[in-house]
Design a protein around this motif. Structure first.
Motif, PDB file in Angstrom:
ATOM      1  N   ARG A 271       0.828  -1.207   0.000  1.00 54.63           N
ATOM      2  CA  ARG A 271       0.000   0.000   0.000  1.00 54.63           C
ATOM      3  C   ARG A 271       0.861   1.255   0.000  1.00 54.63           C
ATOM      4  O   ARG A 271       0.521   2.250  -0.643  1.00 54.63           O
ATOM      5  N   LEU A 274       2.234   2.309  -3.536  1.00 52.74           N
ATOM      6  CA  LEU A 274       1.318   2.643  -4.627  1.00 52.74           C
ATOM      7  C   LEU A 274       1.561   4.039  -5.192  1.00 52.74           C
ATOM      8  O   LEU A 274       1.435   4.263  -6.382  1.00 52.74           O
ATOM      9  N   ASN A 301      -7.263  -7.512   1.143  1.00 54.31           N
ATOM     10  CA  ASN A 301      -5.871  -7.343   0.727  1.00 54.31           C
ATOM     11  C   ASN A 301      -5.748  -7.217  -0.787  1.00 54.31           C
ATOM     12  O   ASN A 301      -4.929  -6.438  -1.292  1.00 54.31           O
ATOM     13  N   VAL A 304      -6.824  -3.900  -4.557  1.00 52.57           N
ATOM     14  CA  VAL A 304      -5.886  -2.790  -4.765  1.00 52.57           C
ATOM     15  C   VAL A 304      -6.359  -1.977  -5.976  1.00 52.57           C
ATOM     16  O   VAL A 304      -6.604  -2.540  -7.042  1.00 52.57           O
TER      17      VAL A 304
END
Length: 542
Positions: A271, A274, A301, A304
């Motif tokens: 994360r 990103l 999870n 994304v």
């Protein structure tokens, strides 16, 4: 020493200019001796300009004090690294005359590192870092080894790192007070050093972690330190600095035992990346680590967001790369249990992204076909995902719908799913027929498990204690299909009624089997206790 004359001008990195005696400096420095040897008998004042003198004016001045004090210097942790770098730069390893060697003095001081306080070691490392010579300094390695050695001892023997230090970072965790010790948590005792090492650069942290791994320090603790470091440094770092930090964190985790690194931790790192432009190598390493533990992931999870410029909502390509890494490597052998966990997760993910109107059919099929058929005990979840996908993508051609349906294993669809499919107009007619044929075949197999070859089956397991008779109607076991001329729209109600009848018979057989299992359990228990119930054994089990 004879009276000095200032016949040499030295410009140090443009910071400061020193007027020195050439003869005094030359007798200690091979660099100057070689330089002025080329000048022959030049007279008058000379000037030397340094552009990269380590430590700048401060380092040069420290070297001068050694030369003008007849080779005597007060070397301490606070100036050790400056003196060493200056001595190496001025080539003081083999003096011209039989006099003291500055480099030898620094070596002698470094050999006493085991007697330094924790703060002394950190001071030297801070100087090393400021002079940007981390990758080639023996001194850095010795300091890091000392730190790691003390941390290993602290974690194994005592929550107190040392009793010889008096600086604040040690006082905070003093062992002298039992009342203080009783208040500390185990986590605090293990992580007291995290804050002290925050001044480390990513390169220095990488060197530290490699030393920790060599000394077999706990990988869980190392991971916690890396994440603590990353979080603390991000608050004051630029975007470029953040990229370097997270790359280091990823690369260091890649060298660890992945069983010590939770999947949740890896997704947390993902994360963070990103919004950053990290190297392709580090990104591939992170995806490989996550893929190897994909059976531990959750649906949240995997959700994304897609990268900038991609139309669909979630990053399907990322999940496909996770799957590829899982099948290629896995965190240990890819056992059937792990495979089934991943299949269940991917089915949930496929159903979650199916309503996305921008999701291409190629991506949907790639997810549905990524795992082998043996990974799924049931195709109900995939069917539901297909149903939603076809609902949203009504513009698909008949050929595309057939291509989607080819993914289904009708033998692994539940009766409820088959019944729903038989009435689902979004699916091609051929799919409904295949579902019915599959259910008919499974019903025959269930009926054939009864050992009695007669038309009736005696069962002692009825609710009223008398035998029930289940007649096998051969005509009801068959669905007659006529060579491609099957009209689903005309016969749909009959098929539905027939399928419902088969479902009822399956349910009755399941009830009967459950009763037999209960009887078998009782018999097994009675045999273990020495009693015999051979007479009460059902015919189907005798």
């Amino acid at each position: 020493m004879e009276a000095c004359c200032c016949n040499l001008e030295v410009d140090v990195n443009g910071e400061e200019t020193f007027m020195v005696d050439k003869a005094v400096i030359t007798q200690y420095s091979n660099k100057f001796a070689r330089l002025f040897g080329k000048c022959g008998g030049a007279t008058g004042k000379l000037k030397v300009i340094f552009h990269d003198f380590p430590g700048g004016a401060e380092g040069f001045e420290l070297m001068l004090k050694f030369c003008y004090n007849n080779g005597i210097a007060d070397i301490s942790p606070s100036n050790l690294f400056l003196a060493r770098c200056a001595a190496e730069y001025m080539e003081m390893k083999e003096p011209v005359a039989d006099i003291s060697n500055l480099l030898e003095l620094t070596e002698k001081s470094l050999h006493e590192i085991n007697y330094w306080t924790w703060s002394d070691v950190l001071i030297v490392l801070k100087q090393c870092q400021n002079l940007l010579v981390l990758d080639c300094s023996e001194m850095v390695e010795k300091c890091l080894d000392t730190i790691v050695g003390r941390l290993v001892l602290a974690s194994e023997a005592s929550p107190c790192p040392s009793t010889s230090s008096t600086d604040s970072s040690w006082i905070r965790f003093s062992c002298d007070s039992k009342s203080t010790e009783s208040v500390k948590t185990s986590f605090t005792r293990l992580t007291w050093w995290f804050e002290d090492l925050l001044f480390f650069s990513p390169l220095l942290v990488a060197m530290l972690v490699k030393s920790m791994l060599t000394r077999k320090m706990d990988h869980v603790l190392i991971s916690k330190f890396l994440l603590y470091y990353q979080k603390a440094k991000f608050s004051t770092s630029t975007t470029e600095e953040k990229s370097k930090i997270i790359e280091m964190v990823i690369d260091m985790h890649y060298d660890m035992d992945l069983s010590c690194v939770p999947c949740k931790t890896l997704f947390g790192i993902l994360r963070v990346t990103l919004g950053l432009n990290i190297s392709k190598c580090s990104r591939n390493r992170l995806e490989t680590m996550i893929g190897s533990q994909l059976d531990q992931a959750t649906l949240d999870n995997l959700l994304v967001p897609s990268p900038y410029g991609i139309s669909y909502l979630y990053d399907v390509n990322l999940v496909l790369r996770f799957l590829k890494a899982f099948l290629r490597r896995g965190n240990g052998p890819v056992t059937p249990i792990r495979m089934k966990k991943v299949a269940s997760l991917i089915d949930l993910y496929t159903a979650e992204i199916a309503p996305d109107p921008c999701l291409k059919i190629s991506k949907f099929l790639a997810l549905a076909t990524a795992l082998p058929d043996s990974a799924r005990d049931s195709y109900d979840e995939i069917y539901q995902a297909m149903d939603m996908y076809l609902e949203v993508h009504a513009q698909l051609s008949k050929e595309e719908r057939v291509k989607i349906c080819c993914v289904l294993n009708y033998e692994k669809l539940s009766p409820q799913a088959c019944l729903h499919l038989s009435q689902n107009k979004k699916f091609p007619s051929k799919s409904a027929v295949q579902a019915l044929i599959s259910q008919q075949s499974k019903l025959k197999n269930l009926l054939h498990v009864t050992p009695s070859t007669s038309s009736y089956n005696d069962s002692p397991c009825s609710s009223n204690g008398s035998a029930q008779k289940v007649k096998k109607d051969k005509t009801s076991e068959q669905v007659v299909l006529y060579a491609g001329n099957f009209d689903l729209s005309t016969d749909n109600e009959k098929l539905k009624a027939h399928l419902q009848g088969m479902q009822w018979r399956v349910m009755e057989l399941e009830k009967f089997c459950r009763k037999m299992q209960v009887q078998m359990a009782k018999i097994t228990k009675s045999k273990a206790s020495g009693n015999s119930y051979a007479k009460s054994l059902p015919k189907l089990c005798s």
